[in-house]
Design an enzyme around this catalytic site. Structure first.
Site, mmCIF file in Angstrom:
data_model
loop_
_atom_site.group_PDB
_atom_site.id
_atom_site.type_symbol
_atom_site.label_atom_id
_atom_site.label_comp_id
_atom_site.label_asym_id
_atom_site.label_seq_id
_atom_site.Cartn_x
_atom_site.Cartn_y
_atom_site.Cartn_z
ATOM 1 C CG ASP A 16 -5.556 -20.000 -0.947
ATOM 2 O OD1 ASP A 16 -6.354 -20.222 -1.881
ATOM 3 O OD2 ASP A 16 -5.462 -20.725 0.058
ATOM 4 C CG HIS A 43 6.569 0.124 -13.127
ATOM 5 N ND1 HIS A 43 6.639 0.437 -11.778
ATOM 6 C CD2 HIS A 43 7.591 -0.754 -13.351
ATOM 7 C CE1 HIS A 43 7.658 -0.206 -11.235
ATOM 8 N NE2 HIS A 43 8.249 -0.937 -12.158
#
Length: 455
Positions: free
Chosen positions: A398, A168
């Site tokens: 995508d 993180h």
């Protein structure tokens, strides 16, 4: 069951004019996440293809596109360099030759089971998550910590899962989503021309830490606290003894929830889709607990706030790093589980967003003290957190296979309860909530959630 096919390292393409190394300091907004658990996410794509087509056609493209993408995200190919027994602060460092771990696997599991919304054994999803490579201690008394790892799993003739784990401290959700979407774009279009167009200029990452204003040296204040805590990365929380399920709030549900709040509180502002969704889930979650709780015990809802546009001076939207504040709802248990609990929760969270998150003078107020809060005060706190954000649509990444069928954020399997939140992949204008709970509590939550939507 997943079968390992290949483990490899992917490096950015060599550049003759590249510097020997790239050093990126940690701001105080990065440092506060150093000891946080790694984030694990999975994207499932419905894309039927054979193993031969996957290994001979898709896989070489994925490797090449990852290499090209890392050229624009060099710190991800590097490491967090953590000094021991020194006053130096940690940095992110990339040197030529650094690379990212990529694991390729094949699964015989039921693809439809994994992309369903019903309660499923949480443990089975860890077959598709890459483990971050181990921490190394070099000869200079520094620990080097890889910041990201990737795994691609083929379900022959059914679909593909792209999994990633990241530290993180390297970046927040906005940053990592930007990287995954960039990789997907480069893979889909066969190069980075689309990524580098003027239209996409705002998506190119900025690593310049000088955009984070720190006139009083909060990074040094944080480091004094952080360095006293032994650095160790957590492993997968197995067995989780939990099930995972997805709950969808359709556009009509969200509108009805907003109307319900505004009917009771007509002057309330910030009654957003986020506010009513998390408020509704929070109240259902608290009501689903079977343990006896004193009426006056505080229930907390904690959420991150992207402060890039909320601080002065503002930080560019394409800044890559951590740029998070926080918001919190605090309500006594008896009020939250009462008949007006949902409206009370929505009002409390909406007011916190108005008075803290959307107030540049308040959003980071007291930030210099965030690391020095007595941790004993957090013991026994009853809280629900949230991971992910519908603002940054990861499922739309995508790779040339269409949008993802399902996003699973596995980090909500941790010891503390949390929900995941993203745009719905099945309902236009809807939101998708993920939960990881013991099976009996999940059944109770599901019943309360469904009942409350019967207006």
């Amino acid at each position: 069951m997943a079968t390992l096919l290949e483990t490899c390292r992917i490096a950015p393409p060599p550049a003759g004019d590249a510097a020997d190394q790239l050093i990126v300091p940690l701001t105080y907004l990065d440092m506060r996440w150093i000891h946080f658990i790694p984030i694990h996410c999975l994207l499932f794509y419905e894309y039927p293809c054979s193993k031969v087509y996957f290994t001979e056609t898709l896989l070489p493209k994925l490797k090449q596109s990852l290499s090209v993408t890392l050229k624009h995200y060099l710190p991800l190919a590097g490491n967090l360099v953590y000094p021991l027994n020194t006053d130096e602060k940690p940095v992110f460092r990339y040197v030529p030759g650094d690379s990212v771990s990529l694991t390729i696997a094949e699964s015989s599991n039921d693809f439809d089971e994994h992309v369903g919304n019903h309660a499923r054994d949480a443990d089975q999803f860890y077959d598709f998550v890459p483990e971050l490579p181990p921490v190394k201690l070099d000869e200079s008394n520094y620990q080097t910590i890889p910041v990201i790892a990737l795994r691609v799993t083929l379900f022959p003739n059914l679909g593909i899962c792209v999994g990633y784990s990241y530290h993180h401290s390297i970046g927040d959700w906005s940053s990592i989503v930007g990287f995954i979407r960039a990789w997907a774009s480069v893979n889909k279009f066969g190069g980075d021309d689309e990524f580098l167009t003027k239209q996409a200029e705002s998506s190119r990452p900025i690593f310049d830490r000088s955009v984070i204003n720190d006139p009083i040296g909060i990074d040094s204040i944080y480091w004094k606290v952080i360095r006293e805590i032994p650095l160790k990365l957590s492993s997968f929380p197995l067995p989780t003894n939990r099930v995972r399920a997805t709950f969808i709030l359709h556009r009509a549900d969200i509108k009805n929830l907003k109307d319900l709040v505004l009917d009771k509180k007509p002057d309330l502002v910030q009654v957003s889709s986020f506010v009513v969704t998390v408020s509704y889930v929070w109240t259902c979650f608290v009501k689903s607990g079977e343990e006896l709780v004193d009426d006056d015990v505080l229930e907390l809802f904690i959420f991150s706030v992207d402060v890039r546009a909320r601080i002065d001076p503002p930080v560019p939207a394409n800044y890559f790093g951590n740029c998070l504040g926080y918001g919190v709802g605090k309500i006594e248990h008896k009020r939250l589980v009462g008949d007006e609990g949902f409206v009370i929760a929505a009002e409390d969270i909406a007011l916190d967003i108005k008075n803290r998150a959307n107030n540049k003078d308040q959003v980071l107020k007291g930030v210099e003290n965030w690391m020095s809060v007595d941790t004993k005060k957090s013991i026994g706190i009853r809280a629900l957190g949230v991971s992910g954000s519908p603002k940054f649509d990861l499922a739309s990444a995508d790779f040339g296979w269409g949008k993802a069928k399902k996003l699973e954020i596995l980090s909500i399997d941790g010891e503390n309860y949390s929900m995941s939140l993203c745009k719905s992949t099945d309902s236009d204008g809807g939101l998708e909530v993920g939960l990881s709970l013991p099976r009996e509590r999940m059944e109770a939550f599901a019943a309360i959630f469904a009942h409350g939507l019967k207006y």
